[in-house]
Design a protein around this motif. Structure first.
Motif, PDB file in Angstrom:
ATOM      1  N   SER A 193     -12.044 104.124  10.558  1.00 29.25           N
ATOM      2  CA  SER A 193     -11.437 105.439  10.713  1.00 29.25           C
ATOM      3  C   SER A 193     -10.801 105.590  12.090  1.00 29.25           C
ATOM      4  O   SER A 193      -9.701 106.148  12.221  1.00 29.25           O
ATOM      5  N   GLU A 194     -11.485 105.075  13.114  1.00 33.46           N
ATOM      6  CA  GLU A 194     -10.934 105.188  14.467  1.00 33.46           C
ATOM      7  C   GLU A 194      -9.667 104.364  14.616  1.00 33.46           C
ATOM      8  O   GLU A 194      -8.695 104.801  15.256  1.00 33.46           O
ATOM      9  N   ALA A 195      -9.644 103.167  14.035  1.00 34.71           N
ATOM     10  CA  ALA A 195      -8.442 102.343  14.104  1.00 34.71           C
ATOM     11  C   ALA A 195      -7.303 102.948  13.285  1.00 34.71           C
ATOM     12  O   ALA A 195      -6.151 103.003  13.735  1.00 34.71           O
ATOM     13  N   ILE A 196      -7.628 103.427  12.086  1.00 35.40           N
ATOM     14  CA  ILE A 196      -6.598 104.021  11.219  1.00 35.40           C
ATOM     15  C   ILE A 196      -5.986 105.253  11.875  1.00 35.40           C
ATOM     16  O   ILE A 196      -4.766 105.482  11.779  1.00 35.40           O
ATOM     17  N   ASP A 197      -6.798 106.045  12.563  1.00 32.31           N
ATOM     18  CA  ASP A 197      -6.264 107.223  13.247  1.00 32.31           C
ATOM     19  C   ASP A 197      -5.194 106.832  14.259  1.00 32.31           C
ATOM     20  O   ASP A 197      -4.187 107.548  14.422  1.00 32.31           O
ATOM     21  N   LYS A 198      -5.385 105.725  14.963  1.00 30.11           N
ATOM     22  CA  LYS A 198      -4.385 105.269  15.934  1.00 30.11           C
ATOM     23  C   LYS A 198      -3.116 104.798  15.238  1.00 30.11           C
ATOM     24  O   LYS A 198      -2.002 105.036  15.721  1.00 30.11           O
ATOM     25  N   VAL A 199      -3.278 104.135  14.100  1.00 29.74           N
ATOM     26  CA  VAL A 199      -2.097 103.708  13.339  1.00 29.74           C
ATOM     27  C   VAL A 199      -1.319 104.926  12.864  1.00 29.74           C
ATOM     28  O   VAL A 199      -0.086 104.990  12.997  1.00 29.74           O
ATOM     29  N   GLY A 206      -3.168 102.639  21.998  1.00 35.87           N
ATOM     30  CA  GLY A 206      -4.467 103.174  21.635  1.00 35.87           C
ATOM     31  C   GLY A 206      -5.175 102.323  20.601  1.00 35.87           C
ATOM     32  O   GLY A 206      -6.406 102.175  20.638  1.00 35.87           O
ATOM     33  N   LEU A 207      -4.418 101.736  19.676  1.00 36.16           N
ATOM     34  CA  LEU A 207      -5.007 100.849  18.668  1.00 36.16           C
ATOM     35  C   LEU A 207      -5.624  99.631  19.327  1.00 36.16           C
ATOM     36  O   LEU A 207      -6.765  99.237  19.010  1.00 36.16           O
ATOM     37  N   LEU A 208      -4.911  99.008  20.250  1.00 39.93           N
ATOM     38  CA  LEU A 208      -5.458  97.840  20.946  1.00 39.93           C
ATOM     39  C   LEU A 208      -6.671  98.233  21.787  1.00 39.93           C
ATOM     40  O   LEU A 208      -7.664  97.495  21.847  1.00 39.93           O
ATOM     41  N   GLU A 209      -6.608  99.402  22.413  1.00 39.54           N
ATOM     42  CA  GLU A 209      -7.704  99.835  23.269  1.00 39.54           C
ATOM     43  C   GLU A 209      -8.963 100.122  22.466  1.00 39.54           C
ATOM     44  O   GLU A 209     -10.062  99.685  22.814  1.00 39.54           O
ATOM     45  N   VAL A 210      -8.838 100.869  21.350  1.00 36.99           N
ATOM     46  CA  VAL A 210     -10.033 101.266  20.612  1.00 36.99           C
ATOM     47  C   VAL A 210     -10.665 100.075  19.893  1.00 36.99           C
ATOM     48  O   VAL A 210     -11.896  99.997  19.782  1.00 36.99           O
ATOM     49  N   THR A 211      -9.860  99.133  19.425  1.00 42.51           N
ATOM     50  CA  THR A 211     -10.451  97.972  18.756  1.00 42.51           C
ATOM     51  C   THR A 211     -11.216  97.097  19.746  1.00 42.51           C
ATOM     52  O   THR A 211     -12.230  96.496  19.390  1.00 42.51           O
ATOM     53  N   THR A 212     -10.761  97.063  20.996  1.00 43.29           N
ATOM     54  CA  THR A 212     -11.483  96.310  22.029  1.00 43.29           C
ATOM     55  C   THR A 212     -12.734  97.060  22.465  1.00 43.29           C
ATOM     56  O   THR A 212     -13.836  96.497  22.508  1.00 43.29           O
ATOM     57  N   ARG A 213     -12.581  98.344  22.751  1.00 45.40           N
ATOM     58  CA  ARG A 213     -13.702  99.133  23.282  1.00 45.40           C
ATOM     59  C   ARG A 213     -14.820  99.291  22.273  1.00 45.40           C
ATOM     60  O   ARG A 213     -16.004  99.237  22.617  1.00 45.40           O
ATOM     61  N   PRO A 223      -0.393  92.252  14.976  1.00 42.27           N
ATOM     62  CA  PRO A 223       0.749  92.491  14.085  1.00 42.27           C
ATOM     63  C   PRO A 223       1.047  93.975  13.856  1.00 42.27           C
ATOM     64  O   PRO A 223       2.213  94.394  14.020  1.00 42.27           O
ATOM     65  N   PRO A 224       0.052  94.839  13.518  1.00 40.35           N
ATOM     66  CA  PRO A 224       0.403  96.254  13.381  1.00 40.35           C
ATOM     67  C   PRO A 224       0.820  96.902  14.691  1.00 40.35           C
ATOM     68  O   PRO A 224       1.689  97.777  14.695  1.00 40.35           O
ATOM     69  N   ALA A 225       0.225  96.489  15.801  1.00 39.00           N
ATOM     70  CA  ALA A 225       0.627  97.063  17.091  1.00 39.00           C
ATOM     71  C   ALA A 225       2.091  96.757  17.381  1.00 39.00           C
ATOM     72  O   ALA A 225       2.855  97.648  17.795  1.00 39.00           O
ATOM     73  N   ILE A 226       2.489  95.523  17.166  1.00 38.92           N
ATOM     74  CA  ILE A 226       3.884  95.134  17.406  1.00 38.92           C
ATOM     75  C   ILE A 226       4.814  95.863  16.443  1.00 38.92           C
ATOM     76  O   ILE A 226       5.893  96.333  16.823  1.00 38.92           O
TER      77      ILE A 226
END
Length: 249
Positions: A193-199, A206-213, A223-226
């Protein structure tokens, strides 16, 4: 060069009739809309097929696609563009759009012409039977990506946007990414849910940050970030969630 199927008979049926019947079941008739990009999972079809089919059935699949996915094998270049050849699937053959592939390689030194990364990789292959079912005339540019920095993602996203904006035909960017792995369904739902919210917010950083944190094991976060970076450069202002599948733990 013919790129033979690597996971037919494991991730999806190897027999053409069985594969087409399965894909048809995943792609119900529904109203379609034009989109700039989409994100679909790449697990075996028993896990991912219904979700991917729901996405592809609801969009127009044009003749030209750029495929972005992660590499699981560790082989080849970090941003590997297959620039020549044909991808074979049980139901047909799909040619690479060589001119568009070469334009992408020329757009940034981070993109490299490379075949090795694609030979055994499944993340893009599993998208093709579904996409081919929706449009048997597609041509593709397959790109696999390993982990990188946000700055490199920015450069590649900007470069892709430039290539697409200068191309004279409609292009769909199809992104392959699974979500959180190997945890309980409750934990996975929370992390996803947290990752999907960033997408949905089109927030690549934010997607890269939350998946790391949060240690979200999203298999293919770059791929989705790019793609998000590229689509925002091209004018995208919103995203929608189409389908959520059951957790694959």
């Amino acid at each position: 060069l013919i790129r033979r199927p690597a996971v037919a008979g494991r991730f999806y049926p190897a027999e053409p009739e069985a594969l087409e019947a399965m894909v048809r079941g995943f792609c119900p008739d529904k109203e379609t809309k034009r989109v700039m990009a989409c994100i679909c999972p790449h697990a075996g079809y028993i896990y991912s097929g219904a979700v991917a089919g729901a996405v592809y059935a609801g969009i127009v699949v044009p003749d030209t696609l750029i495929l972005l996915g992660p590499t699981h094998t560790g082989l080849g270049a970090r941003a590997a563009v297959m620039t020549k050849g044909v991808w074979e699937i049980p139901t047909g053959q799909i040619s690479i759009n060589e001119s568009l592939a070469e334009a992408i390689v020329s757009s940034s030194p981070l993109f490299r012409a490379d075949t090795d990364a694609h030979v055994e990789e499944h993340s893009l292959e599993v998208q093709l039977p579904l996409l081919y079912y929706r449009n048997s005339g597609i041509k593709i540019v397959p790109i696999t990506l390993m982990g990188t920095s946000y700055e490199s993602a920015l450069e590649m996203g900007d470069a892709l946007a430039g290539v697409i904006s200068n191309y004279d035909k409609e292009v769909l960017v199809a992104v392959s990414s699974d979500m959180n792995h190997y945890e309980s369904e409750a934990t996975t739902r929370e992390k996803d849910s947290e990752a999907i919210d960033k997408v949905l917010a089109l927030d690549a950083e934010g997607l890269l940050e939350v998946t790391t944190r949060k240690n979200i094991t999203m298999c293919g976060v770059f791929p989705p970030a790019i793609a998000i970076i590229a689509m925002k450069r091209l004018g995208a202002t919103s995203a929608v969630l189409v389908e959520i599948g059951r957790a694959h733990v």
